[in-house]
Design a protein around this motif. Structure first.
Motif, PDB file in Angstrom:
ATOM      1  N   LYS A  59       0.828  -1.085   0.379  1.00 50.08           N
ATOM      2  CA  LYS A  59       0.129  -0.114  -0.027  1.00 50.08           C
ATOM      3  C   LYS A  59       0.839   1.569   0.020  1.00 50.08           C
ATOM      4  CE  LYS A  59      -4.034  -1.879   0.283  1.00 50.08           C
ATOM      5  NZ  LYS A  59      -5.630  -1.885  -0.539  1.00 50.08           N
ATOM      6  N   ASP A  60       0.710   2.020  -0.550  1.00 51.47           N
ATOM      7  CA  ASP A  60       1.135   3.725  -0.676  1.00 51.47           C
ATOM      8  C   ASP A  60       0.223   4.452  -0.444  1.00 51.47           C
ATOM      9  OD1 ASP A  60       3.073   3.105  -2.356  1.00 51.47           O
ATOM     10  OD2 ASP A  60       1.396   3.537  -4.042  1.00 51.47           O
ATOM     11  N   VAL A  61       0.823   5.703   1.207  1.00 53.83           N
ATOM     12  CA  VAL A  61       0.076   6.217   2.377  1.00 53.83           C
ATOM     13  C   VAL A  61       0.506   7.227   2.219  1.00 53.83           C
ATOM     14  CG1 VAL A  61      -0.178   6.419   4.774  1.00 53.83           C
ATOM     15  CG2 VAL A  61      -0.625   4.436   4.065  1.00 53.83           C
ATOM     16  N   ILE A  62      -0.244   8.893   1.904  1.00 52.47           N
ATOM     17  CA  ILE A  62       0.084   9.483   1.938  1.00 52.47           C
ATOM     18  C   ILE A  62      -0.204  11.014   3.061  1.00 52.47           C
ATOM     19  CG2 ILE A  62       0.436  12.389   0.414  1.00 52.47           C
ATOM     20  CD1 ILE A  62       0.063  10.635  -1.792  1.00 52.47           C
ATOM     21  N   LEU A  63       0.026  11.238   3.853  1.00 51.63           N
ATOM     22  CA  LEU A  63       0.481  12.053   4.896  1.00 51.63           C
ATOM     23  C   LEU A  63      -0.325  13.188   4.284  1.00 51.63           C
ATOM     24  CD1 LEU A  63       1.672  10.893   8.098  1.00 51.63           C
ATOM     25  CD2 LEU A  63      -1.111  10.186   7.031  1.00 51.63           C
ATOM     26  N   CYS A  64      -1.454  14.393   4.379  1.00 51.67           N
ATOM     27  CA  CYS A  64      -0.371  15.792   3.671  1.00 51.67           C
ATOM     28  C   CYS A  64      -1.625  16.797   5.217  1.00 51.67           C
ATOM     29  CB  CYS A  64      -1.847  15.591   2.911  1.00 51.67           C
ATOM     30  SG  CYS A  64      -2.008  17.291   1.911  1.00 51.67           S
ATOM     31  N   VAL A  65      -0.479  17.364   5.509  1.00 54.29           N
ATOM     32  CA  VAL A  65      -0.542  17.645   6.933  1.00 54.29           C
ATOM     33  C   VAL A  65      -0.548  19.873   7.418  1.00 54.29           C
ATOM     34  CG1 VAL A  65      -0.450  17.864   9.215  1.00 54.29           C
ATOM     35  CG2 VAL A  65       0.280  16.149   7.841  1.00 54.29           C
ATOM     36  N   ASP A  66      -1.694  19.876   7.413  1.00 59.84           N
ATOM     37  CA  ASP A  66      -2.194  20.930   7.435  1.00 59.84           C
ATOM     38  C   ASP A  66      -0.754  22.282   8.627  1.00 59.84           C
ATOM     39  OD1 ASP A  66      -2.881  23.787   7.996  1.00 59.84           O
ATOM     40  OD2 ASP A  66      -5.047  23.459   7.738  1.00 59.84           O
ATOM     41  N   GLN A  67      -0.611  22.862   8.409  1.00 55.50           N
ATOM     42  CA  GLN A  67       1.213  23.376   9.358  1.00 55.50           C
ATOM     43  C   GLN A  67       0.623  24.666   9.614  1.00 55.50           C
ATOM     44  OE1 GLN A  67       4.966  23.511   8.252  1.00 55.50           O
ATOM     45  NE2 GLN A  67       4.325  24.141   6.452  1.00 55.50           N
ATOM     46  N   SER A  68      -0.970  24.422   9.946  1.00 56.71           N
ATOM     47  CA  SER A  68      -1.345  26.578  10.317  1.00 56.71           C
ATOM     48  C   SER A  68      -1.297  26.190  11.749  1.00 56.71           C
ATOM     49  CB  SER A  68      -2.232  26.675   9.493  1.00 56.71           C
ATOM     50  OG  SER A  68      -3.557  25.415  10.331  1.00 56.71           O
ATOM     51  N   GLY A  69      -1.161  28.175  12.018  1.00 54.79           N
ATOM     52  CA  GLY A  69      -0.127  27.872  13.619  1.00 54.79           C
ATOM     53  C   GLY A  69      -1.636  27.011  14.793  1.00 54.79           C
ATOM     54  N   SER A  70      -3.293  26.939  14.254  1.00 48.95           N
ATOM     55  CA  SER A  70      -3.935  25.393  15.537  1.00 48.95           C
ATOM     56  C   SER A  70      -3.611  24.558  15.126  1.00 48.95           C
ATOM     57  CB  SER A  70      -5.506  26.005  14.328  1.00 48.95           C
ATOM     58  OG  SER A  70      -5.186  25.858  13.318  1.00 48.95           O
ATOM     59  N   MET A  71      -2.578  24.412  14.031  1.00 48.45           N
ATOM     60  CA  MET A  71      -2.097  22.620  13.898  1.00 48.45           C
ATOM     61  C   MET A  71      -1.911  22.072  14.903  1.00 48.45           C
ATOM     62  SD  MET A  71      -5.193  21.623  12.714  1.00 48.45           S
ATOM     63  CE  MET A  71      -5.003  19.675  12.229  1.00 48.45           C
ATOM     64  N   ALA A  72      -0.574  22.653  15.639  1.00 48.97           N
ATOM     65  CA  ALA A  72       0.612  22.392  15.789  1.00 48.97           C
ATOM     66  C   ALA A  72       1.140  20.690  16.459  1.00 48.97           C
ATOM     67  CB  ALA A  72       1.012  23.262  16.594  1.00 48.97           C
ATOM     68  N   ALA A  73      -0.249  20.701  17.958  1.00 48.47           N
ATOM     69  CA  ALA A  73       0.243  19.439  18.276  1.00 48.47           C
ATOM     70  C   ALA A  73      -0.294  17.667  16.607  1.00 48.47           C
ATOM     71  CB  ALA A  73      -1.032  19.013  18.974  1.00 48.47           C
ATOM     72  N   SER A  74      -0.926  18.383  16.053  1.00 42.99           N
ATOM     73  CA  SER A  74      -1.573  17.239  15.222  1.00 42.99           C
ATOM     74  C   SER A  74      -0.137  17.270  14.546  1.00 42.99           C
ATOM     75  CB  SER A  74      -2.505  18.271  14.208  1.00 42.99           C
ATOM     76  OG  SER A  74      -3.749  18.089  14.942  1.00 42.99           O
ATOM     77  N   VAL A  75       0.440  18.777  13.663  1.00 40.57           N
ATOM     78  CA  VAL A  75       2.044  18.038  13.328  1.00 40.57           C
ATOM     79  C   VAL A  75       3.367  17.645  14.038  1.00 40.57           C
ATOM     80  CG1 VAL A  75       3.703  19.863  12.239  1.00 40.57           C
ATOM     81  CG2 VAL A  75       1.572  20.634  11.596  1.00 40.57           C
ATOM     82  N   VAL A  76       3.044  17.586  15.571  1.00 40.60           N
ATOM     83  CA  VAL A  76       3.889  16.680  16.263  1.00 40.60           C
ATOM     84  C   VAL A  76       3.278  15.575  16.116  1.00 40.60           C
ATOM     85  CG1 VAL A  76       4.865  16.421  18.547  1.00 40.60           C
ATOM     86  CG2 VAL A  76       3.899  18.343  17.284  1.00 40.60           C
ATOM     87  N   HIS A  77       2.267  14.948  15.967  1.00 38.05           N
ATOM     88  CA  HIS A  77       1.939  13.468  16.321  1.00 38.05           C
ATOM     89  C   HIS A  77       2.416  12.722  14.306  1.00 38.05           C
ATOM     90  CE1 HIS A  77      -0.633  14.571  19.881  1.00 38.05           C
ATOM     91  NE2 HIS A  77       0.618  13.529  20.230  1.00 38.05           N
TER      92      HIS A  77
END
Length: 393
Positions: free
Chosen positions: A220-238
């Motif tokens: 399988k191919d997986v693409i994680l597409c992550v919003d790095q706007s300021g409100s998404m900081a914790a999500s970016v780390v995880h």
């Protein structure tokens, strides 16, 4: 041991909860450890008010004026409060008292209790940090990343390896690829009595279960597409931690893309999530359409691809094109997953209209905790319904 009367203990607790302004109404004068805890809380939450019970009228708004005073305060709260409370108070101090500038000093960083939110703040300050501080900041970030990996990596690998194995099973395996345990279970209904006294039975394997040779290559191919706007900081780390874990699975081809109004592919850094994090740029606008266009251009096997969009969906780009790209991907066979956040913070502020539109395409948008993420990915890889949490909405 002296027993405190119930009424006095109740008043003491109310005095601690209500703060210095309640000293007169409760009639309680704090001493010792209680007074020290109250002072630390007053420094943060009653900034600018007169301190009570210390014999002077010192104004506490000066807490953020210098690194030494803040460092002393950080030492106090680590002495009197549990780690989880310390992390909340640190976060509030940075937000309420404007301490961000002090985080560019190595001595301050060494005094802090590392957590995901501190990492987000440090990443947002990265470009403003002097070189002498950057290495200390990397140590702080690495400590948090390693803690997350210890908590999440093993469970994630187990869940996804199982999902990938199940997707690779075949009913026509070669002899050496037969899974005999599952083959026996699948054929129990075909058991026949042995000749003679009938005490034993033999299984006729009408259906063989095993793994295809392709199961040893990328499935399988997986693409994680992550919003790095300021409100998404914790999500970016995880997402950085999970991206590194997924990349460690040989049967997955993992790509990590972060975006604001620009798109950055950080796939070549996935062997070290700390490098990934320092490759991000928290803050700025949001152009989901542009990010999805880039992801779409990297898809070569739609039926074997999972795209995970992690964003609060506050689109600053072209809305109709964004939804059109999502529809085109799902229509081609891509498993499209929309996560409003990837953190322990619950459901964030998000664009409900965009979430509903994506849900109508078969991609329900929901907030996902790190503990749930392995199950979400396993379901997506197996093309099962996603385990959307019940939020009571």
């Amino acid at each position: 041991m002296e027993t405190v009367p119930p009424d006095e203990e109740r008043l003491r607790r109310w005095r601690m909860v209500l703060g210095a302004d309640s000293a007169e109404s409760t009639g309680v004068a704090l001493t010792g450890r209680d007074a020290a805890m109250d002072g630390a809380l007053t420094d943060l939450y009653d900034a600018g008010r007169k301190r009570a019970g210390r014999g002077r009228t010192e104004r506490s708004a000066g807490l953020g004026a210098s690194a030494p005073s803040v460092a002393r305060w950080l030492g106090d709260i680590r002495t009197y409060f549990p780690r989880s409370v310390v992390q909340v108070m640190q976060r509030d101090a940075i937000d309420r008292l404007g301490l961000s500038a002090l985080l560019t000093e190595p001595e301050m960083l060494e005094a802090l209790e590392p957590d995901v939110h501190l990492v987000g703040t440090l990443l947002s300050l990265d470009k403003a940090m002097p070189e002498t501080t950057r290495e200390t900041a990397r140590v702080v970030v690495r400590k948090v990343v390693e803690d997350l990996e210890r908590r999440l990596a093993a469970r994630t690998r187990a869940a996804l390896t199982g999902a990938l194995d199940r997707s690779a099973r075949t009913s026509r395996p070669r002899h050496r690829d037969i899974d005999w345990d599952r083959t026996i279970r699948a054929n129990l209904g075909n058991a026949l009595p042995l000749p003679g006294d009938g005490a034993g039975r033999t299984i006729v394997p009408e259906r063989l279960v095993g793994y295809s040779r392709a199961g040893r290559s990328v499935k399988k191919d997986v693409i994680l597409c992550v919003d790095q706007s300021g409100s998404m900081a914790a999500s970016v780390v995880h997402a950085a931690v999970f991206g590194a874990v997924l990349a460690s699975l040989r049967t997955l081809a993992t790509r990590l893309v972060v975006f604001d109004t620009a798109v950055v592919d950080l796939t070549d850094r996935l062997d070290d999530p700390v490098d990934v994090l320092f490759g991000t740029q928290l803050g700025g606008g949001t152009d989901i359409n542009r990010a999805l266009a880039y992801c779409q251009s990297r898809i070569t096997r739609p039926a074997d691809t999972v795209v995970v969009l992690i964003s609060d969906l506050h689109e600053g780009g072209i809305r109709d094109e964004m939804l059109g790209r999502a529809a085109a991907m799902t229509g081609s066979g891509v498993q499209f997953v929309t996560l409003l956040s990837l953190s322990d913070e619950g459901t964030p502020s998000y664009d409900g209209e965009h979430a509903a539109a994506l849900g109508a395409l078969g991609s329900p948008a929901f907030a996902c905790t790190p503990d749930l993420f392995p199950e979400v990915m396993a379901a997506a890889l197996e093309k099962r319904p996603l385990p959307v949490p019940d939020t009571g909405r």
